[in-house]
Design a protein around this motif. Structure first.
Motif, mmCIF file in Angstrom:
data_model
loop_
_atom_site.group_PDB
_atom_site.id
_atom_site.type_symbol
_atom_site.label_atom_id
_atom_site.label_comp_id
_atom_site.label_asym_id
_atom_site.label_seq_id
_atom_site.Cartn_x
_atom_site.Cartn_y
_atom_site.Cartn_z
ATOM 1 N N GLN A 4 -29.473 10.282 -35.536
ATOM 2 C CA GLN A 4 -28.275 9.526 -35.188
ATOM 3 C C GLN A 4 -27.142 10.457 -34.770
ATOM 4 N N GLU A 5 -26.980 11.577 -35.470
ATOM 5 C CA GLU A 5 -25.954 12.546 -35.088
ATOM 6 C C GLU A 5 -26.264 13.162 -33.721
ATOM 7 N N GLU A 6 -27.537 13.482 -33.489
ATOM 8 C CA GLU A 6 -27.932 14.038 -32.194
ATOM 9 C C GLU A 6 -27.634 13.049 -31.067
ATOM 10 N N LEU A 7 -27.931 11.781 -31.301
ATOM 11 C CA LEU A 7 -27.675 10.766 -30.293
ATOM 12 C C LEU A 7 -26.172 10.575 -30.070
ATOM 13 N N ALA A 8 -25.396 10.575 -31.143
ATOM 14 C CA ALA A 8 -23.933 10.451 -31.012
ATOM 15 C C ALA A 8 -23.369 11.629 -30.218
ATOM 16 N N ASN A 9 -23.882 12.823 -30.465
ATOM 17 C CA ASN A 9 -23.438 13.998 -29.704
ATOM 18 C C ASN A 9 -23.813 13.875 -28.231
ATOM 19 N N ALA A 10 -25.008 13.346 -27.947
ATOM 20 C CA ALA A 10 -25.423 13.149 -26.552
ATOM 21 C C ALA A 10 -24.521 12.122 -25.857
ATOM 22 N N LEU A 11 -24.140 11.071 -26.576
ATOM 23 C CA LEU A 11 -23.214 10.084 -26.015
ATOM 24 C C LEU A 11 -21.846 10.704 -25.755
ATOM 25 N N GLN A 12 -21.380 11.529 -26.693
ATOM 26 C CA GLN A 12 -20.100 12.204 -26.496
ATOM 27 C C GLN A 12 -20.157 13.080 -25.255
ATOM 28 N N GLU A 13 -21.246 13.803 -25.099
ATOM 29 C CA GLU A 13 -21.393 14.668 -23.929
ATOM 30 C C GLU A 13 -21.391 13.850 -22.636
ATOM 31 N N ALA A 14 -22.045 12.691 -22.657
ATOM 32 C CA ALA A 14 -22.091 11.843 -21.465
ATOM 33 C C ALA A 14 -20.714 11.267 -21.136
ATOM 34 N N LEU A 15 -19.919 10.960 -22.159
ATOM 35 C CA LEU A 15 -18.599 10.355 -21.946
ATOM 36 C C LEU A 15 -17.477 11.381 -21.800
ATOM 37 N N SER A 16 -17.727 12.624 -22.144
ATOM 38 C CA SER A 16 -16.661 13.636 -22.196
ATOM 39 C C SER A 16 -15.905 13.861 -20.880
ATOM 40 N N PRO A 17 -16.504 13.622 -19.703
ATOM 41 C CA PRO A 17 -15.696 13.787 -18.483
ATOM 42 C C PRO A 17 -14.567 12.756 -18.340
ATOM 43 N N LEU A 18 -14.659 11.648 -19.078
ATOM 44 C CA LEU A 18 -13.630 10.616 -18.976
ATOM 45 C C LEU A 18 -12.339 11.042 -19.663
ATOM 46 N N LEU A 19 -11.235 10.774 -19.008
ATOM 47 C CA LEU A 19 -9.908 11.007 -19.574
ATOM 48 C C LEU A 19 -9.178 9.675 -19.587
ATOM 49 N N PHE A 20 -8.216 9.528 -20.501
ATOM 50 C CA PHE A 20 -7.381 8.337 -20.506
ATOM 51 C C PHE A 20 -5.962 8.748 -20.132
ATOM 52 N N GLY A 22 -5.021 10.920 -18.111
ATOM 53 C CA GLY A 22 -4.950 12.372 -18.039
ATOM 54 C C GLY A 22 -5.080 13.081 -19.384
ATOM 55 N N GLN A 23 -5.267 12.330 -20.463
ATOM 56 C CA GLN A 23 -5.375 12.918 -21.805
ATOM 57 C C GLN A 23 -6.841 13.025 -22.218
ATOM 58 N N GLU A 24 -7.170 14.107 -22.891
ATOM 59 C CA GLU A 24 -8.512 14.234 -23.448
ATOM 60 C C GLU A 24 -8.664 13.257 -24.604
ATOM 61 N N ILE A 25 -9.881 12.825 -24.814
ATOM 62 C CA ILE A 25 -10.169 11.834 -25.842
ATOM 63 C C ILE A 25 -10.735 12.532 -27.072
ATOM 64 N N HIS A 26 -10.315 12.086 -28.254
ATOM 65 C CA HIS A 26 -10.835 12.585 -29.530
ATOM 66 C C HIS A 26 -12.042 11.729 -29.912
ATOM 67 N N TYR A 27 -13.101 12.366 -30.395
ATOM 68 C CA TYR A 27 -14.335 11.659 -30.727
ATOM 69 C C TYR A 27 -14.550 11.661 -32.228
ATOM 70 N N TYR A 28 -15.001 10.509 -32.721
ATOM 71 C CA TYR A 28 -15.341 10.341 -34.133
ATOM 72 C C TYR A 28 -16.697 9.663 -34.205
ATOM 73 N N PHE A 29 -17.387 9.877 -35.322
ATOM 74 C CA PHE A 29 -18.699 9.282 -35.529
ATOM 75 C C PHE A 29 -18.693 8.538 -36.855
ATOM 76 N N GLY A 30 -18.754 7.223 -36.798
ATOM 77 C CA GLY A 30 -18.836 6.423 -38.019
ATOM 78 C C GLY A 30 -17.490 6.039 -38.575
ATOM 79 N N ARG A 31 -17.396 6.024 -39.895
ATOM 80 C CA ARG A 31 -16.185 5.587 -40.586
ATOM 81 C C ARG A 31 -15.055 6.587 -40.363
ATOM 82 N N VAL A 32 -13.892 6.074 -39.966
ATOM 83 C CA VAL A 32 -12.754 6.934 -39.637
ATOM 84 C C VAL A 32 -11.584 6.580 -40.546
ATOM 85 N N ASN A 33 -10.988 7.606 -41.177
ATOM 86 C CA ASN A 33 -9.843 7.372 -42.056
ATOM 87 C C ASN A 33 -8.515 7.555 -41.337
#
Length: 155
Positions: A4-20, A22-33
């Protein structure tokens, strides 16, 4: 690292070119505090790995949820617009490298929702990965095909 972590990292890599905006996006996996905006949170509402063909492959089927927010208070139009960009990025599928083995992940059944001010992109993923048995057999086959002559030659 688990699958699951490997897949989440692959998804992050696929989405990483996207900016909002002009801002870089912060990535989290699962429950976020606590978060830094804009952010994407990736988790799986369903993840199944079935052993196939004499324990040589694992057939992975997952339902992925990618949540997005750009601020604590959001506008639906901006969320839908960015979710469309994420979907367009993932729609053709993406490459996934596990160890040195590459596979291609197909995506399917995209659904966009807004829940509690977050944009949610929900979709299915299907792919296969080699098990340790398959990798060991492949490596053994490679070693058997090497015809090395380790004798010392005299000049």
């Amino acid at each position: 690292m688990n699958q699951q972590e490997e897949l989440a990292n692959a998804l992050q890599e696929a989405l990483s070119p996207l900016l909002f905006d002009g801002q870089e996006i912060h990535y989290y996996f699962g429950r976020v505090n606590s978060v830094e905006y804009p952010f994407i949170n990736i988790y799986f509402s369903n993840f199944r790995a079935d052993i196939m063909e004499a324990a040589r492959y694992k057939d992975i089927n997952a339902t992925c949820v990618v949540e997005f927010a750009y601020a604590s208070t959001t506008e639906d139009d901006k969320l839908y617009e960015f979710m469309e960009k994420m979907e367009n990025k993932l729609l053709p599928g993406f490459q996934y490298t596990r160890r040195e083995h590459k596979c291609f992940i197909k995506t399917d059944s995209f659904e966009s929702n807004i829940v509690d001010g977050f944009g949610q992109l929900v979709f299915d993923l299907n792919y296969q990965i080699d098990t340790e048995v398959k990798i060991d057999n492949d490596n053994l086959d490679k070693m058997e095909t090497l015809a090395l002559d380790l004798t010392k030659s005299e000049k």
